[in-house]
Design an enzyme around this catalytic site. Structure first.
Site, PDB file in Angstrom:
ATOM      1  N   LYS A 258       0.847  -1.198   0.000  1.00 38.49           N
ATOM      2  CA  LYS A 258       0.000   0.000   0.000  1.00 38.49           C
ATOM      3  C   LYS A 258       0.879   1.243   0.000  1.00 38.49           C
ATOM      4  O   LYS A 258       1.988   1.212   0.522  1.00 38.49           O
ATOM      5  CB  LYS A 258      -0.872   0.020   1.277  1.00 38.49           C
ATOM      6  CG  LYS A 258      -2.001  -0.987   1.285  1.00 38.49           C
ATOM      7  CD  LYS A 258      -2.813  -0.852   2.565  1.00 38.49           C
ATOM      8  CE  LYS A 258      -3.875  -1.929   2.676  1.00 38.49           C
ATOM      9  NZ  LYS A 258      -4.936  -1.826   1.669  1.00 38.49           N
ATOM     10  N   ARG A 333     -10.214 -11.799   1.811  1.00 33.74           N
ATOM     11  CA  ARG A 333     -11.056 -12.870   1.251  1.00 33.74           C
ATOM     12  C   ARG A 333     -10.339 -14.222   1.309  1.00 33.74           C
ATOM     13  O   ARG A 333     -10.995 -15.262   1.360  1.00 33.74           O
ATOM     14  CB  ARG A 333     -11.449 -12.498  -0.188  1.00 33.74           C
ATOM     15  CG  ARG A 333     -10.291 -12.349  -1.133  1.00 33.74           C
ATOM     16  CD  ARG A 333     -10.637 -11.556  -2.381  1.00 33.74           C
ATOM     17  NE  ARG A 333     -10.740 -10.121  -2.119  1.00 33.74           N
ATOM     18  CZ  ARG A 333     -11.122  -9.228  -3.025  1.00 33.74           C
ATOM     19  NH1 ARG A 333     -11.434  -9.598  -4.248  1.00 33.74           N
ATOM     20  NH2 ARG A 333     -11.191  -7.947  -2.709  1.00 33.74           N
TER      21      ARG A 333
HETATM   22  N1  BES Z   1      -8.164  -3.969   4.339  1.00 29.00           N
HETATM   23  C1  BES Z   1      -8.356  -3.528   3.007  1.00 29.00           C
HETATM   24  C2  BES Z   1      -9.683  -2.812   2.794  1.00 29.00           C
HETATM   25  C3  BES Z   1      -9.891  -1.509   3.505  1.00 29.00           C
HETATM   26  C4  BES Z   1      -9.682  -0.315   2.857  1.00 29.00           C
HETATM   27  C5  BES Z   1     -10.361  -1.479   4.806  1.00 29.00           C
HETATM   28  C6  BES Z   1      -9.911   0.881   3.511  1.00 29.00           C
HETATM   29  C7  BES Z   1     -10.586  -0.289   5.442  1.00 29.00           C
HETATM   30  C8  BES Z   1     -10.362   0.893   4.806  1.00 29.00           C
HETATM   31  C9  BES Z   1      -8.329  -4.722   2.075  1.00 29.00           C
HETATM   32  O1  BES Z   1      -7.529  -5.783   2.455  1.00 29.00           O
HETATM   33  C10 BES Z   1      -7.785  -4.258   0.757  1.00 29.00           C
HETATM   34  O2  BES Z   1      -6.666  -3.877   0.714  1.00 29.00           O
HETATM   35  N2  BES Z   1      -8.627  -4.300  -0.259  1.00 29.00           N
HETATM   36  C11 BES Z   1      -8.250  -3.889  -1.557  1.00 29.00           C
HETATM   37  C12 BES Z   1      -8.767  -4.894  -2.540  1.00 29.00           C
HETATM   38  C13 BES Z   1      -8.255  -4.714  -3.922  1.00 29.00           C
HETATM   39  C14 BES Z   1      -6.778  -5.021  -3.985  1.00 29.00           C
HETATM   40  C15 BES Z   1      -9.018  -5.626  -4.846  1.00 29.00           C
HETATM   41  C16 BES Z   1      -8.886  -2.529  -1.812  1.00 29.00           C
HETATM   42  O3  BES Z   1     -10.018  -2.302  -1.384  1.00 29.00           O
HETATM   43  O4  BES Z   1      -8.241  -1.694  -2.429  1.00 29.00           O
HETATM   44 MN    MN Z   2      -5.515  -5.573   1.811  1.00 30.98          MN
END
Ligand code: BES
Ligand code: MN
Ligand code: ZN
Length: 482
Positions: A258, A333
């Site tokens: 990230k 997931r």
């Molecule tokens: N933990 C994150 C989702 C999240 C984002 C929670 C903001 C709380 C606040 C999750 O694991 C994630 O990174 N999701 C990605 C998925 C994508 C790579 C398909 C996302 O939402 O960008």
């Molecule tokens: Mn994630």
């Protein structure tokens, strides 16, 4: 924990007293002010309005707007506004119950929740603890006729607020202060304290179980994973509900790292789903829940390293399905897949999972609503009803497998772990549906609702504890879908 009592009149000890004022009708005599005087000071009695009035005796009187015929959810908000207006006092009292027209018990529970949850402060590792909540006693003034109903509401709220505060404490904890081992150890302690069965699974046991999802996500981490199975079984249970919580103790994104933006700093809260499930489980015995509830907390962090999961890797999940990794940041997931598979094996009447799963849910619904999706309208409706009752709202998104499942098609495996650039909350849920088998299932994506940037009503800055009260309400009222 503060003490809450029901009394017939205002106690002497109270330093701040919240007095309910409607938008019309009589103004409480104790305020010593007329409606005209209140209005001259900009206070009209609208829900959430407060006016602080010093009294001759030194007690702070707070006029608390309750609008017109407030619901329990509105009383919770009014109570929260009172707590915030009262400042950080030790002894509070309020007659807000008198404004309730519906169930006295529900109103009493809501008022306690509003005051206690709004008074919550996470001081964590601060050496200066002056900001900590000083709330010590809360007295609800109620006429004798409604005292026992009010007391029942207070008892319930003591359990629900304790759970919500626990969920907040866990999510607010720094990631290295609360890792997967830490939350599992805590779960063992809490289970013993609250009449739950508890089984903890480490790396080797997860390997024996074939939980390729959680092991894959954990591959880059120095910290071992933990899966915690909690069981609550009353005598002659009416139904059996399974809960699964995402416990990513810290989500760096893994190899799909990230960016270093403020979003990254709140990824210590990526275990909020597991926190909500654990917290809810600790309240069931105290509330004499009549349903059996089995829960899985799927705990690991998601880190990049030489041993981390790679793009193009293929994992085999607990139910035998294979997943090609296209983005290691879509890790929630993967761990839920194993949890759902294990839940299905126990043949419960329904499964509900809760997870901070997608930024897409946050984009779609903002921070006030969680998304709900699933394979069973009946379970989704029960989630909606529970969410409405506790004011932790959900909004349904379509699962649409027929339209969107193909976005998850993989050339080398049964599916890939990410869909296209759009409908991310939906494709994530469709992915999960591959692991919920034939069991009626609903999924709550609480990515948006997990925290607030500033105090807002009963939510205090930081983790909201979203889901803990919702799941308690759901478990208590749960009936098997027919
Ligand atoms: N933990 C994150 C989702 C999240 C984002 C929670 C903001 C709380 C606040 C999750 O694991 C994630 O990174 N999701 C990605 C998925 C994508 C790579 C398909 C996302 O939402 O960008
Ligand atoms: Mn994630
Ligand atoms: Zn995550």
């Amino acid at each position: 924990m503060s003490t809450v009592t029901v009394a017939r009149s205002l106690p002497r000890i109270a330093e701040a007293v919240g007095l309910a004022v409607r938008t019309a009708g009589a103004v409480p005599r104790q305020l010593g002010l007329t409606r005209a005087a209140l209005e001259a000071n900009g206070f009209t009695g609208k829900l959430g309005e407060t006016l602080v009035v010093p009294s001759r005796e030194g007690t702070t009187l707070v006029a608390v707007g309750v609008g017109d015929d407030p619901s329990a959810n509105q009383l919770r908000d009014a109570a929260a506004a009172f707590a915030r207006a009262a400042g950080n006092r030790e002894h509070l009292a309020t007659n807000l119950l008198e404004a309730a027209s519906g169930s006295v018990g529900d109103a009493a529970a809501a008022v306690v929740e509003g005051v206690v949850l709004a008074s919550y402060r996470y001081v964590g590792q601060k050496t200066d603890t002056s900001a900590a909540s000083k709330l010590d006693t809360l007295t609800l003034v109620a006429p004798a006729a409604s005292a026992s109903a009010a007391e029942r509401g207070v008892t319930r709220a003591m359990a629900t607020t304790r759970a919500a505060q626990l969920a907040r404490d866990l999510a607010n904890s720094p990631p290295s202060h609360l890792n997967a081992r830490g939350i599992a150890d805590l779960a063992v302690e809490l289970a013993a304290e609250h009449g739950l069965g508890c089984e903890v699974f480490g790396k080797d046991q997860l390997a024996v179980l074939g939980c390729g999802g959680i092991l894959g996500v954990n591959a880059g981490s120095v910290e071992p994973p933990r899966m915690v199975k909690l069981t609550y079984r009353p005598r002659n249970p009416k139904a059996h509900l399974a809960l699964v919580g995402k416990g990513v103790m810290y989500d760096s994104g893994g190899i799909s790292l990230k960016p270093s933006n403020p979003m990254h700093a709140v990824m210590k809260m990526d275990m909020s789903g597991a926190a909500a499930v654990l917290a809810a489980m600790t309240a069931l015995k105290a509330l004499r829940c009549r349903n059996q509830v089995t829960a899985w907390l799927m705990c690991t962090d998601n880190m990049p390293s030489g041993s981390a999961l790679k793009l193009g890797d293929v994992l085999t999940m607990r139910n035998g399905k294979t997943v090609e990794i296209h983005n290691t940041d879509a890790e929630g997931r993967l761990i839920l897949a194993d949890g759902l598979s294990l839940a299905v094996e126990e043949e419960p009447d329904a499964i509900v999972d809760i997870a901070t799963l997608t930024g897409a849910a946050l984009s779609a619904l903002g921070k006030e609503y969680a998304a709900v999706l699933g394979t069973s309208d009946a379970v989704i409706e029960q989630v909606e009803a529970a969410a409405g009752a506790v004011d932790e709202p959900v909004w349904e998104l379509p699962l649409s497998k027929d339209r969107y499942r193909k976005l998850l098609d993989s050339v080398v495996a049964d599916m890939r772990n990410v869909g296209g650039p759009y409908a991310g909350a939906i494709t994530a849920a469709i992915f999960l549906s591959e692991f919920s088998g034939e069991v009626p299932w609903a999924h709550i994506d609480m990515a948006g609702a997990m925290d607030v940037d500033a105090d807002k009503g009963w939510k205090s800055k930081g983790a909201t504890g979203y889901g803990a009260r919702l799941l308690i309400e759901l478990a208590q009222g749960f009936t098997p879908p027919t």
